[in-house]
Write an enzyme that holds these catalytic residues in place. Structure first.
Site, PDB file in Angstrom:
ATOM      1  N   LYS A 120      34.523  54.059  41.693  1.00  0.00           N
ATOM      2  CA  LYS A 120      33.879  54.385  40.406  1.00  0.00           C
ATOM      3  C   LYS A 120      33.326  55.809  40.452  1.00  0.00           C
ATOM      4  CE  LYS A 120      33.661  50.387  37.967  1.00  0.00           C
ATOM      5  NZ  LYS A 120      33.424  49.144  38.688  1.00  0.00           N
ATOM      6  N   LYS A 138      46.012  48.218  41.598  1.00  0.00           N
ATOM      7  CA  LYS A 138      45.628  46.819  41.338  1.00  0.00           C
ATOM      8  C   LYS A 138      45.639  46.494  39.834  1.00  0.00           C
ATOM      9  CE  LYS A 138      41.395  45.607  41.063  1.00  0.00           C
ATOM     10  NZ  LYS A 138      39.988  45.217  41.083  1.00  0.00           N
ATOM     11  N   LYS A 142      41.111  44.581  34.753  1.00  0.00           N
ATOM     12  CA  LYS A 142      40.610  44.391  33.383  1.00  0.00           C
ATOM     13  C   LYS A 142      40.454  45.724  32.676  1.00  0.00           C
ATOM     14  CE  LYS A 142      37.589  40.578  34.671  1.00  0.00           C
ATOM     15  NZ  LYS A 142      36.300  40.286  35.258  1.00  0.00           N
TER      16      LYS A 142
HETATM   17  P1  TYM Z   1      35.685  40.278  39.344  1.00  0.00           P
HETATM   18  O1  TYM Z   1      35.088  39.686  38.127  1.00  0.00           O
HETATM   19  O2  TYM Z   1      36.045  41.722  39.329  1.00  0.00           O
HETATM   20  O3  TYM Z   1      36.969  39.486  39.746  1.00  0.00           O
HETATM   21  C1  TYM Z   1      36.964  38.076  39.866  1.00  0.00           C
HETATM   22  C2  TYM Z   1      37.883  37.625  40.978  1.00  0.00           C
HETATM   23  O4  TYM Z   1      39.234  38.025  40.695  1.00  0.00           O
HETATM   24  C3  TYM Z   1      39.766  38.706  41.822  1.00  0.00           C
HETATM   25  N1  TYM Z   1      40.720  39.726  41.349  1.00  0.00           N
HETATM   26  C4  TYM Z   1      41.995  39.795  41.757  1.00  0.00           C
HETATM   27  N2  TYM Z   1      42.707  39.048  42.622  1.00  0.00           N
HETATM   28  C5  TYM Z   1      44.008  39.382  42.806  1.00  0.00           C
HETATM   29  N3  TYM Z   1      44.605  40.412  42.188  1.00  0.00           N
HETATM   30  C6  TYM Z   1      43.940  41.202  41.309  1.00  0.00           C
HETATM   31  N4  TYM Z   1      44.541  42.200  40.692  1.00  0.00           N
HETATM   32  C7  TYM Z   1      42.564  40.893  41.061  1.00  0.00           C
HETATM   33  N5  TYM Z   1      41.607  41.437  40.260  1.00  0.00           N
HETATM   34  C8  TYM Z   1      40.483  40.705  40.459  1.00  0.00           C
HETATM   35  C9  TYM Z   1      38.540  39.351  42.489  1.00  0.00           C
HETATM   36  O5  TYM Z   1      38.786  39.688  43.828  1.00  0.00           O
HETATM   37  C10 TYM Z   1      37.515  38.252  42.339  1.00  0.00           C
HETATM   38  O6  TYM Z   1      37.659  37.268  43.350  1.00  0.00           O
HETATM   39  N6  TYM Z   1      31.798  40.965  42.363  1.00  0.00           N
HETATM   40  C11 TYM Z   1      32.705  39.974  41.867  1.00  0.00           C
HETATM   41  C12 TYM Z   1      32.004  38.803  41.199  1.00  0.00           C
HETATM   42  C13 TYM Z   1      30.958  38.173  42.041  1.00  0.00           C
HETATM   43  C14 TYM Z   1      31.168  37.334  43.171  1.00  0.00           C
HETATM   44  C15 TYM Z   1      29.854  36.994  43.631  1.00  0.00           C
HETATM   45  C16 TYM Z   1      32.311  36.853  43.817  1.00  0.00           C
HETATM   46  C17 TYM Z   1      29.616  38.311  41.863  1.00  0.00           C
HETATM   47  N7  TYM Z   1      28.961  37.590  42.833  1.00  0.00           N
HETATM   48  C18 TYM Z   1      29.689  36.175  44.760  1.00  0.00           C
HETATM   49  C19 TYM Z   1      32.123  36.019  44.937  1.00  0.00           C
HETATM   50  C20 TYM Z   1      30.828  35.706  45.393  1.00  0.00           C
HETATM   51  C21 TYM Z   1      33.630  40.634  40.852  1.00  0.00           C
HETATM   52  O7  TYM Z   1      33.295  41.633  40.271  1.00  0.00           O
HETATM   53  O8  TYM Z   1      34.753  39.962  40.603  1.00  0.00           O
END
Ligand code: TYM
Length: 331
Positions: A111, A195, A198
């Site tokens: 970022k 990757k 969103k």
């Molecule tokens: P977030 O919301 O960005 O993404 C949610 C989950 O989706 C996975 N992900 C992917 N997996 C495979 N290929 C992709 N292109 C891809 N894009 C996203 C992410 O790895 C994630 O598992 N910080 C976290 C949310 C969070 C969290 C937590 C997760 C907050 N507290 C505690 C686990 C434990 C996040 O921003 O995920």
């Protein structure tokens, strides 16, 4: 029963990457593990969210969890903001992590490196991992199922747990990130070295789970490949085809080797057409259930019950932490 915990941010629309890297694995684990799954809405505040969009995205994400097959009788499902202990423990843990550790997090570095002139980065993005550490450590999970991009944050949670245990005595279980062997990093369809995300600006390389199914099929048909017209798995030299093979394999349940065998001598056109059908069928199943759930009125009930269960666990853990660190004078 071993315990798992994970969450997804309600920012923007849920992508095929989120589905393959996180939601689908959650569903597959729910019979074997005690699952805790939440909507990481506090984390979504690190960048400005239009309030009406945040409300819609939050409801959509809960509906999608359920439409994809998470069963609230088996899984504790809740909103992060409903359990105040997350923010409280996040503060304590934020006081135990160094600026150096936070600035080494690749998500933050990414970022920071993309900042435009005169743009500044919010302190929330920098401190984000402390809250995530709290999300995890409050519940003593054995595993944290996430996509590859979140592995580093989970490793930090483990380091901080160890630091806390060493300083104050055994308090937290050391969690392990669990990244799917196949599908932990679904790539952008237009730029398969990046990757799927969103925040994709054009939206062309990213499939959104709730989008019109024909739009998603078209995105598969126009996914970038190469000119070789042979189908085999080689991430370095054939990133586009390898990404499509991964998506195909996860959604159909057929192994990559078997797909490669089956498509030997066939061209990209036929392969993509079949994959578009597979994607379409998976999305159709989700859409049907999503429509039913999103219009129903039992989401509130599920969230209230989930938050009560989560709060009970979180309070116990936070009370223990507060006794250990001496912030409370109660014994
Ligand atoms: P977030 O919301 O960005 O993404 C949610 C989950 O989706 C996975 N992900 C992917 N997996 C495979 N290929 C992709 N292109 C891809 N894009 C996203 C992410 O790895 C994630 O598992 N910080 C976290 C949310 C969070 C969290 C937590 C997760 C907050 N507290 C505690 C686990 C434990 C996040 O921003 O995920």
């Amino acid at each position: 029963m071993k315990r798992m915990l994970s969450g997804i941010k309600p920012t923007g629309r849920v992508t095929l990457g989120n589905y393959i890297g996180a939601i689908k694995p959650f569903v597959s684990y729910q019979d074997e593990y005690e699952m805790i799954v939440f909507v990481a809405n506090l984390h979504s505040m690190t960048i400005y969210q239009e309030p009406k969009d945040l409300r819609k995205n939050t409801k959509d994400l809960i509906s999608l969890y359920l439409a994809a097959g998470l069963d609230p009788k088996k899984v504790t499902l809740f909103l992060q903001s409903d359990v105040l202990e997350h923010a409280q423990l996040g503060w304590y843990l934020g006081c135990m992590v160094s600026m150096g550790e936070l600035s080494r997090m690749t998500q933050y570095k990414d970022k920071a490196s993309k900042l435009k002139k005169d743009e500044s980065i919010g302190a929330g993005i920098f401190n984000y991992p402390s809250l995530m550490n709290a999300d995890i450590l409050l519940y003593d999970p054995d595993y944290v199922p996430v996509g590859e991009d979140q592995k580093q944050h989970c490793e930090l949670a483990r380091d901080i747990a160890e630091r806390f245990n060493n300083r104050y005595s055994e308090t937290f279980k050391l969690p392990e990130p669990l990244v799917p062997k196949v599908g932990g990093r679904i790539m952008d369809l237009q730029n398969p070295t990046k990757k799927m995300s969103k925040s994709d600006e054009t939206g062309k390389g990213c499939i959104y789970i709730l989008d019109d199914i024909n739009v998603s099929k078209k995105k598969i048909m126009s996914a970038v490949t190469d000119s070789d017209n042979r189908i085999y798995y080689d991430v370095k030299n054939k990133p586009g085809i390898s990404n499509l093979l991964t998506i195909y394999s996860i959604l159909s349940g057929e192994s990559i080797d078997s797909l490669v065998d089956r498509y030997q001598g066939k061209g990209y056109g036929e392969f993509k057409k079949d994959l578009a059908e597979v994607v379409g069928q998976e999305l159709q199943k989700i859409h049907d259930k999503y429509n039913e759930i999103n219009q129903g009125n039992y989401i509130d009930e599920i969230l209230t019950e989930g938050a009560n269960k989560a709060r009970y666990m979180a309070r116990k853990k936070l009370a223990k932490v507060e006794r250990k660190i001496g912030i409370t004078i109660k014994k």
